[in-house]
Design an enzyme around this catalytic site. Structure first.
Site, PDB file in Angstrom:
ATOM      1  N   SER A 177      -9.750   2.032   2.921  1.00 20.41           N
ATOM      2  CA  SER A 177      -8.829   2.730   2.056  1.00 20.41           C
ATOM      3  C   SER A 177      -7.835   1.819   1.330  1.00 20.41           C
ATOM      4  O   SER A 177      -7.257   2.222   0.331  1.00 20.41           O
ATOM      5  CB  SER A 177      -8.050   3.769   2.860  1.00 20.41           C
ATOM      6  OG  SER A 177      -7.211   3.133   3.805  1.00 20.41           O
ATOM      7  N   LYS A 211       0.851  -1.198   0.000  1.00 20.12           N
ATOM      8  CA  LYS A 211       0.000   0.000   0.000  1.00 20.12           C
ATOM      9  C   LYS A 211       0.885   1.245   0.000  1.00 20.12           C
ATOM     10  O   LYS A 211       1.929   1.269   0.676  1.00 20.12           O
ATOM     11  CB  LYS A 211      -0.899  -0.023   1.241  1.00 20.12           C
ATOM     12  CG  LYS A 211      -1.957   1.072   1.289  1.00 20.12           C
ATOM     13  CD  LYS A 211      -2.822   0.933   2.540  1.00 20.12           C
ATOM     14  CE  LYS A 211      -3.920   1.991   2.598  1.00 20.12           C
ATOM     15  NZ  LYS A 211      -4.746   1.889   3.822  1.00 20.12           N
ATOM     16  N   SER A 233     -10.063  -0.197   7.168  1.00 15.60           N
ATOM     17  CA  SER A 233      -9.464  -0.032   5.836  1.00 15.60           C
ATOM     18  C   SER A 233      -8.814  -1.281   5.256  1.00 15.60           C
ATOM     19  O   SER A 233      -8.437  -1.283   4.090  1.00 15.60           O
ATOM     20  CB  SER A 233      -8.427   1.089   5.858  1.00 15.60           C
ATOM     21  OG  SER A 233      -9.066   2.338   5.798  1.00 15.60           O
TER      22      SER A 233
END
Lengths: 493, 103
Positions: free
Chosen positions: A156, A81, A180
């Site tokens: 997210s 990420k 997330s």
């Protein structure tokens, strides 16, 4: 040989590598070819340095050929990420403000992955600074859900979930501040683990809300989640909130429950979650079916209560945004990042760089956090929210006296279509089932449970365990995974 | 959601050092008013006698050995600076104090 990488897990890739059936270069090339073929539809990757990946794979093959492999996972790629730093790679947090910033060092998790031979593979998309639930808040691109490209992947960690679900990588790292990891895992039909706060070092994770943030894996299987927890967890002297407890043996524990059932396990159902406003009937039905599966497997099902559930969203958005407003104060375009070209002095430069560099959702959260910490409001909002946080933590402690595991939905609905939800407050309210865990600090996992008939989209269930009880959490998750009605979750792409 | 809370986007954006144009302000004022209206529900919770939780773990006084470690080379750190002077040795910043512009 040509290899089928569709839903190829970390554990299966390891078997192929260690039996000599494929090389690390072949493995990485197969995933790169997959990315090159489909990522123009999925848009999970912000950056991909093909040459660096292949050169790392060549080094892994060299070690395998001499019997010096770093672990059984030497040569397996994993997506990272874009808020977790890897030396020499950009780390933008999907924000214009940090667009071209190159990380000068490795985060602890990336260093631990490299030490076992995992190859960091690209930078995957996210909501800007991890603020959002759809990946639509990325400043650069909208990631699509591999199950239906007209739908969001969640957020997210949407790029992480989509890259795994699209078989572009065997696994990915994400971060979870209020759901997330778990919510995009549910939306994309993969496994997402949020470990206990402090299990995994946050050194090198760009901070959103420091008392809530936790790194975790998104994978094809519970076993893979356990493998990665073994790999990246444990004490780190570089993170003062890192727990001293050993973090290993989870993969072995998951392997050991193969063929077992849930006899002796008490599963608690928090009544407040099942009567929550906005919970779609189809999600409730899928969750009920998962409960029935657990019961059939010998688990005892009990009702529990988490009485302060209705205040979790308010407490969370006060605490998370207060911490974010402080954490994001460092992004001023002076030492790194994008600086506004024209300004009359230093302070004006801060205003202009931050005004131009942050997207709307980040601005909303900084504004809310600034407001709740501002003079005259601190006690009414921030202090109050911290006290409510204590009550929420106690709710979980009390529930843990009556059960080993709590089972809940992950999100009130399946992945929504792009643009379907635009009201920021409505979006916050959809976090109801995931955020209380971050406030309490305990661990949770999202495991795919079924396909919603109408939409054809995957739906996960959330299992929750007390602080540091990942072993029980992963064992129960693995037994459920092996016995759920829908056995395979493969996106049709 | 219509509420009468005192959120003033111009004032808060000033505190947060974020420049907003008038269209941003109008939009964000509305969003923030709804959000602040929602979080005001905490007023109904009785928290008397409850200690605040600042952190999910209660580790205290974590220290390390006071010994110099390896640090990142200056050129690596400065490679990310938006502007530098002195052959990339220093970060160039906009004028700090008001007054005549400097060369």
């Amino acid at each position: 040989m040509s290899i089928d990488i569709k839903n190829l897990s970390v554990s299966s890739a390891a078997e192929l590598l260690n039996s000599g059936k494929i090389s690390a270069v072949e493995l990485c090339n197969a995933f790169i070819a997959r990315i090159d073929a489909i990522d123009n539809q999925i848009k999970a990757f912000l950056k991909l340095d093909r040459a660096e990946i292949i050169s790392a794979a060549e080094a892994a093959d060299q070690r395998h050929s001499t019997g010096n492999q770093l672990s059984e996972f030497d040569g397996i790629p994993i997506a990272i990420k874009d808020c977790i730093v890897a030396e020499g790679q950009t780390c933008s947090c999907a924000s214009k403000l940090l667009e071209n910033v190159v990380a000068p060092y490795d985060s602890t998790v990336v260093a631990k992955l490299r030490a076992k031979g995992f190859i960091p593979m690209g930078r995957v998309n996210m909501d800007e600074f991890a603020m959002g639930s759809t990946c639509e808040n990325s400043a650069f691109q909208k990631t699509a859900n591999p199950w239906d490209t007209e739908r969001v992947p969640g957020g997210s960690s949407g790029g992480s979930a989509a890259s795994v679900a699209a078989s572009e990588v065997p696994a990915a790292l994400g971060s979870d501040t209020g759901g997330s990891i778990r919510q995009p895992a549910s939306f994309c039909g993969c496994v997402g683990l949020k470990p206990t706060y402090g299990r995994i070092s946050r050194y090198g994770l760009v901070a959103f809300a420091s008392s809530l943030d936790q790194i975790g894996p998104l994978t094809h299987s519970v076993l893979d989640a356990a493998i990665l927890l073994d790999t990246i967890g444990g004490h780190d002297k570089r993170d003062s909130t890192s727990l001293p407890d050993a973090c290993e043996g989870f993969a072995a524990a998951v392997r050991a429950v193969a063929g077992k059932d849930l006899t002796g396990i008490k599963i608690g159902l928090p009544k407040e979650y099942f009567s929550a406003e906005g919970l779609e009937p189809s999600i409730k039905a899928i969750t009920d079916a998962a409960i029935a599966t657990c019961k059939k497997l010998g688990a005892e099902i009990v009702e529990v209560s988490l009485p302060h559930t209705k205040y979790a969203i308010s407490a969370y958005y006060i605490i998370a945004t207060a911490e974010a407003s402080a954490n994001l104060a460092r992004f001023d375009g002076i030492r790194y990042g994008a600086r506004a070209p024209e300004s009359k002095d230093l302070v004006d430069s801060y205003f202009k760089s931050r005004g131009a560099g942050f997207g709307d959702e980040v601005k909303r959260r900084i504004l809310l956090g600034t407001y709740v910490l501002s003079s005259g409001y601190y006690d009414a909002y921030y202090l109050k929210a911290q006290k409510v946080r204590t009550l929420i933590r106690r709710d979980f402690e009390n529930a843990a006296k009556e059960c080993n595991i709590i089972l809940t939905p992950v999100a009130p609905s399946v992945a929504f279509k792009f643009g379907e939800k635009s009201d920021p407050l409505q979006m916050y309210l959809a976090d109801i089932f995931t955020i209380a865990l971050n406030l309490a600090g305990n661990c949770g996992i999202s495991v795919p449970a079924a396909i919603e008939p109408d939409s054809g989209m995957p739906v996960g269930i959330q299992l929750i365990a007390p602080t540091l009880q990942e072993k029980t959490l992963l064992e129960v998750a693995a037994i459920f995974e092996a016995n759920r009605e829908q056995s395979e979750f493969a996106a049709n792409l | 959601m219509e509420t009468n809370n005192s959120f003033d986007v111009t004032y808060v954006a000033e505190l947060a050092r974020i420049e907003l144009n008038d269209a941003d302000k109008a939009r964000l004022q509305q969003d923030m008013q709804a959000i602040v209206g929602y979080i005001e529900q905490l007023n109904e919770v009785d928290v008397s006698g409850i200690e605040p939780t600042a952190h999910a773990v209660t580790l205290t006084n974590v220290t390390r050995e006071d010994r110099a470690g390896k640090s990142v080379p200056r050129e690596t750190m400065l490679a990310n600076a938006p502007a530098t002077v002195n052959d990339d040795e220093l970060i160039k910043v906009p004028q700090v104090l008001p007054g005549e512009g400097m060369a």
